[in-house]
Each structure stands twice: as C-alpha cells, then as structure tokens.
Design a protein around this motif. Structure first.
Motif, PDB file in Angstrom:
ATOM      1  N   ASP A 139      36.148  38.203  39.487  1.00  0.00           N
ATOM      2  CA  ASP A 139      36.255  39.524  38.869  1.00  0.00           C
ATOM      3  C   ASP A 139      37.652  39.748  38.306  1.00  0.00           C
ATOM      4  O   ASP A 139      37.825  40.429  37.291  1.00  0.00           O
ATOM      5  N   VAL A 140      38.664  39.198  38.976  1.00  0.00           N
ATOM      6  CA  VAL A 140      40.034  39.300  38.464  1.00  0.00           C
ATOM      7  C   VAL A 140      40.208  38.364  37.273  1.00  0.00           C
ATOM      8  O   VAL A 140      40.772  38.737  36.234  1.00  0.00           O
ATOM      9  N   GLU A 197      37.527  31.229  26.312  1.00  0.00           N
ATOM     10  CA  GLU A 197      37.972  29.883  25.924  1.00  0.00           C
ATOM     11  C   GLU A 197      37.914  28.920  27.102  1.00  0.00           C
ATOM     12  O   GLU A 197      37.567  27.740  26.941  1.00  0.00           O
ATOM     13  N   ILE A 198      38.250  29.406  28.298  1.00  0.00           N
ATOM     14  CA  ILE A 198      38.204  28.553  29.495  1.00  0.00           C
ATOM     15  C   ILE A 198      36.772  28.079  29.745  1.00  0.00           C
ATOM     16  O   ILE A 198      36.541  26.929  30.148  1.00  0.00           O
ATOM     17  N   PHE A 231      32.162  28.180  36.779  1.00  0.00           N
ATOM     18  CA  PHE A 231      31.740  29.313  37.620  1.00  0.00           C
ATOM     19  C   PHE A 231      31.959  30.656  36.926  1.00  0.00           C
ATOM     20  O   PHE A 231      31.282  31.632  37.226  1.00  0.00           O
ATOM     21  N   LEU A 232      32.909  30.685  36.003  1.00  0.00           N
ATOM     22  CA  LEU A 232      33.221  31.929  35.299  1.00  0.00           C
ATOM     23  C   LEU A 232      32.169  32.270  34.253  1.00  0.00           C
ATOM     24  O   LEU A 232      31.858  33.446  34.041  1.00  0.00           O
ATOM     25  N   ALA A 233      31.600  31.240  33.606  1.00  0.00           N
ATOM     26  CA  ALA A 233      30.668  31.468  32.491  1.00  0.00           C
ATOM     27  C   ALA A 233      29.497  32.381  32.856  1.00  0.00           C
ATOM     28  O   ALA A 233      29.241  33.376  32.161  1.00  0.00           O
ATOM     29  N   PRO A 234      28.746  32.095  33.962  1.00  0.00           N
ATOM     30  CA  PRO A 234      27.624  32.985  34.292  1.00  0.00           C
ATOM     31  C   PRO A 234      28.067  34.409  34.663  1.00  0.00           C
ATOM     32  O   PRO A 234      27.378  35.380  34.347  1.00  0.00           O
ATOM     33  N   ALA A 285      28.895  36.177  31.406  1.00  0.00           N
ATOM     34  CA  ALA A 285      27.661  36.484  30.672  1.00  0.00           C
ATOM     35  C   ALA A 285      26.927  37.670  31.307  1.00  0.00           C
ATOM     36  O   ALA A 285      26.424  38.565  30.612  1.00  0.00           O
ATOM     37  N   LYS A 286      26.874  37.676  32.642  1.00  0.00           N
ATOM     38  CA  LYS A 286      26.171  38.745  33.357  1.00  0.00           C
ATOM     39  C   LYS A 286      26.864  40.095  33.136  1.00  0.00           C
ATOM     40  O   LYS A 286      26.218  41.124  32.906  1.00  0.00           O
ATOM     41  N   THR A 287      28.212  40.092  33.210  1.00  0.00           N
ATOM     42  CA  THR A 287      28.959  41.339  33.013  1.00  0.00           C
ATOM     43  C   THR A 287      28.774  41.870  31.600  1.00  0.00           C
ATOM     44  O   THR A 287      28.580  43.078  31.390  1.00  0.00           O
TER      45      THR A 287
END
Length: 949
Positions: free
Chosen positions: A889-890, A919-920, A931-934, A937-939
């Motif tokens: 979240d951060v 970009e990451i 792990f950040l991608a989903p 996308a959800k947010t």
C-alpha cells in the motif's frame, strides 16, 4: 471446553472487560488499529497468565530466582497451554552472540569439527595425523617388497654449534651412523661442524629391506627412533621419498603441536579457542584516521586535529609543531599541504627526536628534545589510560571497530582454524549464507567412518538450516552478529529455533512475524506457521499483513478505535465472517469495501537529485543510485538486498557528516552528489523513545517544556514565585518527594512479583500539593499529563506553540494516547509515530530530507492511510521523503521506487528497477513488480468503480 481457550473479563490496560473464545490447535490472528489492545490481550493477558501459572508450579526456592509477571487483570482463563512468546524485543545485543549461536547451529558445528575434523598444520598446511608404532609399521610394510629403507630419529633441528657432546653421547650408546644436514656420516669418523651455522642431526637407527618377517625388528627400531626423536620417526627410502610419522598431534616439519581436539577448541567464548588478540570478538577498537582530522583544508592551529581541538597548547601540539618545523612547515599549514611521507609521520609517529618549546604551569618556557609520538598512538594511549568512562567515551569518538589483525575476524586461534571438515574450516562455514551452508553439507565428501560418526550431528545441522531457509532467512550468514538483526529477523530466527525443538501442545504467541519480510517470502513464512500448527500447537499471532490474515483459521478484530476508544472485540470468527461484519474496519479492508487510494497524480522527478555513486558497503555491488528531490521515494527489495545499508549506512551518515560535521563511520562509497539541495536531514528509526516510565510523549516531543512555561506564567505561579522548573517531576521542588515524581511506589515482594502501588501522598499525581494548586483553565499540571491528545488539542487551542505540536500527534493517528503515558507502555509503531510527530512539529525549510525505516511496523491499514496522508503533505511542502518499505500500500502510492535485489545477501546489492510503480510492474526481474501489479490493478479498478467492495 477442551478444544477452546476461554478468556473471561479481561481488563488489562484498555481492554473493556471482554470475553473471547479461541479455538485450540488453530492458526489465530489478533488484529486491529494500533493501540486498540491487541498486545494487551495476546501478551499482557494470555501469555502473562500462562507464564504466571508455570512459575507458580515451581517451589518457593526456585521462584525467588525468576523474574515473575504480575497477575493480569482478568477474571479467569480456561484451557490454557504452556505458552511461549516469540516477540521482537529479545534480540541479544551481546557482540559475542551470532546467528549461529542463537540458533544453536554453532554448537553442533563445534561438535562436528571436534569429532570428524581433519587436522592440518596452521603454518605449512600439511595434514597432521597421530599414529601409533603399530600403524607406522603397517604403513611401512605396504611399501613395495625389496625396498631399502633407513629408520631415522630427528634428534636436533636447526641449532647452531659444534654439538660434539651430542655426537659423543650417540657413539657411546652404540649407534653407528648419523645424518647431518642431509649427509650420512659414521660416528667413528671425526665430525667437525661450523660453530656459527645451524645444523640438523638425525640418528640412523636401522637399515632394512622391506620383506615379510621384518615386522618385529622394524617395530623395535621404530620404538627406539620415536624415543630419541621425541615421538617423531622418519623412514627414508634409499633413492626414494621420505616418510615422516608422529606419535603426537603435531606437524613433523614445523614442530607445531596441536592440542587435543574437543568442542571447546572451536568456541570463541572460551579461552581455549578464542583468538588471544581480540578475545574472540573478531574485532578491536582502533583509532580511525578519517575521524581524527576535521578535514584536509583546516590548519592545525585552527583545530584540524580533533582530539586536541579543545586544547591547542597541549604538550602533543608542541611536539607536532616541532616536527613540522623540522620539515619547514608550521601549525598554520593544513594536512593537504604536507607531503605523503610527512603525513605518515604526523599520523603514526617517528623515532627521530624533535626539538620544541613548552610553557609549564609556572609560565616558564622550556626546550625539549623527544621522540614524536604520532596522532594515532597518542589517541590510543590516552584511551587506554583514561580514568573515567566519560573520558574514555570522548576518545572512542575517534575510534572505530575494525577486524582483528591477528585472526582477521575469524575469532578463533590458528589451531582451531587448522581443522577442516571437507575442505573448509569452521570460520569458512559460518561465513557462508544459510542457503550456501545447506548446499555445502549436502555435497561435502566424507569417509565412511566420518559419516558414521557425524550422521546425527549433520542431520541436526541440516534440519536447522532448512528451518531458517523456510522462514525467509536464507541470505543471513551464521557469523552475522545478533545485534545487527532487525526485530523481524530476530523473531523469525527464534521461530525457526522453536520449529526445530518439535514441541507439541504449546501455545505460541507471535508479534508481527511478517515485519521486514518482502511479499515474495511471505508464503514461506505462512507455510512455516501452518507447519507449527500442524504439529499440534496453537498459534496466536498479532498481525496486520493481509496475506497472513487471509491464511488464518480464526480472526479476532479488536477495536473499534484506539486507546480509550478501543479494547473491545469488534468481530471474531473465520476470515469470511469478519469480512461480512460491517462494524469491522479490518473486515472492510480485507473485503475491499475500504482501500488506500492511489494519488491523483504522481509527482515527476525534476532535474535535482541526490546521488550516491559507487556504493559498495556490505553486499552492495558498487551501485550508483539517484534520489529525486521533492518527491516521495520508496526503497524496496527482498530481505537482505541492501536497503538498510544503502539508506542508513551511506545516505544518512554521509549527509549527516556533510551537513552537521558529524563523525559517523560511513559505508563504503565514492561520493554523494547533490547535497546542496538539502539543508536538513531527519532520520526516524524504530528505537524506543525512552527506557524509563519518566519518558513520555509530552517530554519527548518537547511540548511539556512549553506547558511548564505556560504554567509558570499563570498569575498564581507568579505570585508564589514559581519558575518553570517547579513544574518538572524530575527535579526537587515541585515534585512529590515521597515517590520522587514517579507517582507510584515499588514494593519488593521477594519471591512474589513486585507490587506497584499509587503513592499515598500524591495519589499518583507526581507533584506536591502546592504545585497542584496552580491551575490553568481549572486544570493542574497533573490533569494535563493525564489528558489524551485529542482533548489536549482542544484545551490548548489558544496557545499556538503547544497546539501545533499536539496537532501533529493527532495527525499521525495518536490522538488516543495520554500526554504523560510512560514510554515503556508504547508499542513500536506508536513510538515511531511520536518521533515522526516531533519532527513534523518543527518548521520545515522546504529542503528537508526525511528518512523512515519501515514506518508501517505495527500499523493497521487504516493507520497506514493516515501516515501516508502525513508523508504526502511533507512532500507537498517541498520536502523529500525516502522510505524503506515492503508494504504494498505504501509502495503503490510512491512517486519513485528504487527496487534492490534480485535476491538477499551476496546475490543482492544491485538495482533491479527504478521508476514509478507502473514502470516497476513492467520489469520481469522485479519480485516487487510481480506482487505490486495485481494490487495496483485492483486499486485502480476500485477507484474507477469497476469493483464494488
């Protein structure tokens, strides 16, 4: 009920007389806002009662030696198992404590090396074996038949002299031949040796031909040779090689004898194994050349030599002046003016005499001729001669811890390091990462005998290494000092140790084991926790991590808010049941009804950067890293990838030295560019704000000084002549002298727990009657300390100096804590936010760099949302924020991400990706991106209304 732990009437701290039933042998999560009462229920109630009952079962004699816990404020607890607490506050800061010793792996390694280790000479590296005469004979008999041999005894090695007495004695004993310096002589001939040359004399005991039937004669000859050679026997093949045998555990060539190999020989905590130079610490305090000089461009007269800057007329300065004069320089010169040869003499000293003048205490000027001592030897001498701790500490500012020059950090004597299992000594094994050590012991080649002896030991070592691997600590080395571990790492080490113990029927209570763990490693941790449960144990975990909560069997949400407004069970049940409960904030975040939104627009980095070039401390691979000015930057990466080294050891310490002329030992790097864009640096770490009950949020933030000043300005105080100090509970005058300003009195109860009772005189108010009579708006100073922040904000609304500081506490989500709440009762997350609030209350220059190390520690998703609002406000004001963080979240709300990796330890230390979160996500090598991608996308789908809770 036997399958449940039933808690009735829990009132510890802010708990509101709650009842809760927890299923046994399950994986249970207790969650809720920071300060809601999670730890009060898990640790201060359930664990404390479990410990108390265990201690009560012991004899009165045994109880007097144990630190006991008070009976928690609870009606009763039923179905309680023996409890083990695995929290974050028990890491040993002892420099002798390492990952290997804490996990007990090192104890097994010591046993392994003592039982199956092969000895080698510490000097020449040749194998050392201890043989009986019988083994020597058997070895000689394996030579080809008809081999001609000489049985020789080394009598004297490398000694000057003619040695006529020795030769005469050998002749009288009936021997015929000797070998002197490699040449055979008969003892009947006249032998004249050069007196001033070193000689080796060896006695030829027998000449034999190897064949069946000579065993008896060979045994007699070898026994005679061993007797004359003090355990050493040489068998020389005529026209062939030489074989050396020893009855002792010693190198026959170097004459180095090894002691009996036993486990204590490998202990750096024992005088039998510890390196004598550093006493087993692996490091020594040495004077640091970089710390004793202010800089290269300040003159010696203006204080370039920091240890003497307070006394420019000292004896040493006059010596230095004399040395400089010898070479045509004066104290008005600076370090950079001197040639390299003179710099070396100034720093390390010289044996040449220097002439100088010194004014004694009577004002007389005397001339002296003496050796110049040198800055480094002078500081070291004065440190060792210091008569007080403060004096010693003042010299330690100019020293740093460096690897021991004798053992080079290995901690052990050379004899211990000469023992190997496979091709490695015990230090080389402990320098491996957990992952590498596991692979080594799986592949090491051992003889059948070694395998038989070491099978059980190897099994224990491999199992413990695997447990550490399972909890995501594969990047640590066994030699890593326990004091350098983060709270999360230390907790997971203890968790791995508990798994290794294989206990059943235990209640394990854990405090946020996911701290410091990248999402990639979360699955391994969760699998480990479930494994512990499957053994037949109950797990009670205080946690905020979403993945861990979703994997739990049972979830208890404490709330609804924090402090006085918390302490109730908002929801309890399966994860699905809590998610369906609209009263639970946790349930709303888990279900998606609530979420942390993305910023409307990400700030784009400008042309101004802070840049670290050539960072190569610890595992960093000489990387160049840019931190954009005026944006919110998150540094992330798997555990052990080098984040803390980069930020805390290089960026913070390097900037602190530049901006504040500090003397930090900065991590290895070439340079830091862009320092002109920063005029202030604030580092907010996870250390507690105070270790005594006298420290509290009011004193730490400094707001109490302003409150005391306000009270001293009241008409009543002015009339009585009370100054600001009258309203301090730390000094005589205004405080209650019965309790010395503590408000409570400790009554020692011998083998029962100490009892704390409110002071009978002040009734817990801390102040004497006269001080309490001074009121502001009807409240005494004690009433103010008892206020919660939210109430105090309203109360001091008209006093900007006080109001501003209190509002910052409110903004970081600490409106529920009391101003006078003892620092020892604050959680880690609360302590860090008190620090943050303290810094926020200071006037920003717009060129401030804020560094935060995992600020989400101990924070609920709702708390994180508030924290992010504060951090974003800082950046909006023109400041720069750099955060080390794993929380997605951060990370998703950052303007700029620096992702280190790709792995931890030696396989980390490089930059995997940089840029915006989007970009990451497009970099396949980035674990963070995966792990950040989903989450991203959800947010975005939530924000666009495509997902409804």
């Amino acid at each position: 009920m036997k399958d449940q732990i039933i808690v009735k009437g829990a009132r510890q701290h802010n708990l509101k007389n709650i009842d809760v039933s927890l299923p046994r042998d399950k994986f249970i999560i207790i969650t809720g806002l920071s300060g809601s009462g999670k730890s009060s229920l898990a640790f201060d109630t359930i664990y404390a009662e479990g410990q108390r009952r265990y201690v009560e079962s012991l004899s009165a004699y045994a109880r007097q030696f144990l630190g006991q816990m008070d009976k928690p404020d609870v009606d009763y607890i039923e179905g309680l198992s023996p409890a083990i607490s695995i929290d974050q506050k028990t890491t040993s800061r002892n420099p002798r404590s390492t990952v290997g010793t804490v996990t007990e792996i090192y104890d097994y390694l010591r046993l392994l090396f003592a039982r199956i280790g092969r000895a080698y000479c510490p000097s020449c590296g040749k194998p050392i074996t201890q043989q009986t005469i019988e083994q020597m004979v058997d070895d000689v008999m394996r030579l080809p038949e008809r081999t001609k041999i000489l049985v020789i005894a080394p009598v004297l090695r490398g000694k000057k002299g003619e040695h006529k007495n020795l030769l005469e004695r050998l002749r009288k004993e009936g021997f015929v031949r000797v070998r002197i310096d490699g040449t055979i002589h008969t003892l009947e001939e006249e032998i004249n040796l050069e007196k001033n040359k070193k000689h080796s004399i060896e006695l030829v005991v027998d000449r034999l031909v190897v064949k069946e039937g000579i065993e008896s004669r060979l045994t007699d000859s070898m026994e005679t040779a061993a007797q004359w050679g003090e355990g050493l026997v040489i068998v020389q093949e005529v026209d062939g090689p030489e074989h050396t045998y020893s009855q002792h555990f010693a190198c026959p060539d170097c004459q180095i004898s090894l002691p009996e190999i036993e486990p204590r020989m490998f202990s750096f905590n024992s005088p039998f194994g510890a390196c004598p130079a550093c006493s087993g610490l692996g490091s020594t305090m040495e004077v640091d050349e970089d710390r004793v000089l202010l800089d290269g461009d300040t003159s010696f007269a203006d204080g370039a030599v920091l240890p003497l800057s307070s006394n420019p007329n000292a004896w040493f300065m006059r010596q230095l002046e004399g040395l400089l004069k010898e070479y045509g320089y004066t104290l008005d010169n600076c370090w950079n003016d001197l040639p390299k040869e003179l710099q070396d003499k100034v720093m390390n000293g010289t044996t040449e005499k220097v002439r100088f003048e010194y004014e004694n205490m009577r004002g007389e000027i005397k001339t002296f001729h003496t050796e110049y001592e040198g800055i480094l030897p002078m500081v070291k001498r004065r440190h060792s001669e210091a008569s007080t701790d403060s004096m010693r500490e003042s010299f330690e500012e100019f020293m740093s811890i460096k690897p021991c020059k004798t053992c080079h950090g290995a901690r052990l004597k050379p004899e211990a390091l000469a023992i190997r299992v496979g091709d490695k000594n015990i230090d080389e094994v402990t320098q491996m990462t957990i992952n590498e050590a596991g692979a080594y012991f799986n592949e090491v080649v051992l003889t059948e005998r070694e395998l038989f002896i070491g099978a059980q030991i190897l099994k224990e070592i491999k199992a413990r290494l695997q447990f550490l691997n399972d909890v995501g600590l594969d990047y640590l080395t066994m030699s890593r000092s326990a004091g350098t571990l983060s709270g999360g790492e230390a907790q997971r080490i203890r968790l791995a140790t508990q798994i290794g113990s294989g206990l059943v029927g235990v209640l394990y209570i854990l405090d946020e084991p996911s701290i410091g763990l990248h999402q990639r490693d979360n699955d391994r941790l969760i699998a480990t926790l479930k494994g512990l449960r499957d053994l037949g144990n109950t797990l009670l975990v205080v946690e905020h991590d979403e993945d861990t909560m979703l994997a739990s069997d049972y979830l208890v949400d404490i709330g609804p808010a924090a402090g006085e407004n918390g302490g109730q069970v908002v929801a309890a049940g399966t994860v699905a049941e809590v998610m369906a409960n609209d009263a639970s904030i946790t349930g709303q975040y888990l279900s998606g009804k609530k979420y942390i939104a993305l910023p409307e627009q990400r700030r784009k980095p400008g042309k101004q950067y802070l840049e670290i070039r050539g960072a190569k401390e610890n595992n960093l691979k000489g990387i160049n890293v840019k931190f954009p000015i005026g944006v919110f930057t998150v540094v992330t990466g798997v555990s052990g990838s080098g984040k803390s080294t980069l930020i805390n050891e290089i960026l913070y310490k390097g900037l602190a030295n530049t901006l504040y002329r500090s003397h930090h030992k900065v991590g290895a790097h070439k340079e830091i560019r862009g320092t002109e864009y920063i005029d202030k640096i604030i580092n907010i770490d996870q250390s507690p704000i105070g270790r005594t009950p006298r420290s509290n949020p009011a004193t730490y933030t400094g707001v109490f000084d302003a409150i005391r000043e306000l009270y001293s300005q009241t008409p009543e105080a002015k009339m009585r002549g009370y100054k600001q100090g009258r309203f301090s509970f730390n000094v005589r005058g205004g405080r209650c002298e019965s309790c010395r300003g503590d408000g409570i009195i400790k009554i020692e109860m011998h083998f029962l727990p100490d009892v704390y009772v409110p002071c009978e005189v002040c009734k817990g108010a801390r102040y004497n009657r006269e001080t309490l009579e001074v009121k502001y708006k009807g409240k005494s100073i004690a009433d103010v300390l008892d206020m919660v922040v939210d109430d105090a904000v309203e109360f001091f609304k008209a006093i900007p100096k006080i109001h501003r500081k209190l509002v910052t506490l409110q903004e970081v989500g600490l409106g529920y804590i009391r101003l006078g709440q003892p620092a020892t009762t604050l959680s880690g997350g609360e302590a860090q936010r008190v620090k943050l609030a303290t810094e926020l209350a200071r006037r920003s220059t717009g060129k401030t760099l804020y560094i935060l190390d995992e600020p989400t520690t101990g924070l609920h998703a709702e708390d994180i949302r508030k924290l992010l609002d504060v951090l974003q406000k800082l950046v909006d004001g023109g400041d720069t924020v750099v955060v080390i963080e794993h929380n997605l979240d951060v990370i998703k709300t950052a303007d700029h991400i620096i992702d280190l990796g790709p792995e931890g330890g030696t396989r980390g230390g490089t930059i995997v990706a940089t840029g915006t979160p989007e970009e990451i996500c497009r970099v396949p090598e980035s674990y963070t991106g995966r792990f950040l991608a989903p989450v991203l996308a959800k947010t975005k789908a939530h924000m666009e209304g495509k997902i409804d809770g």
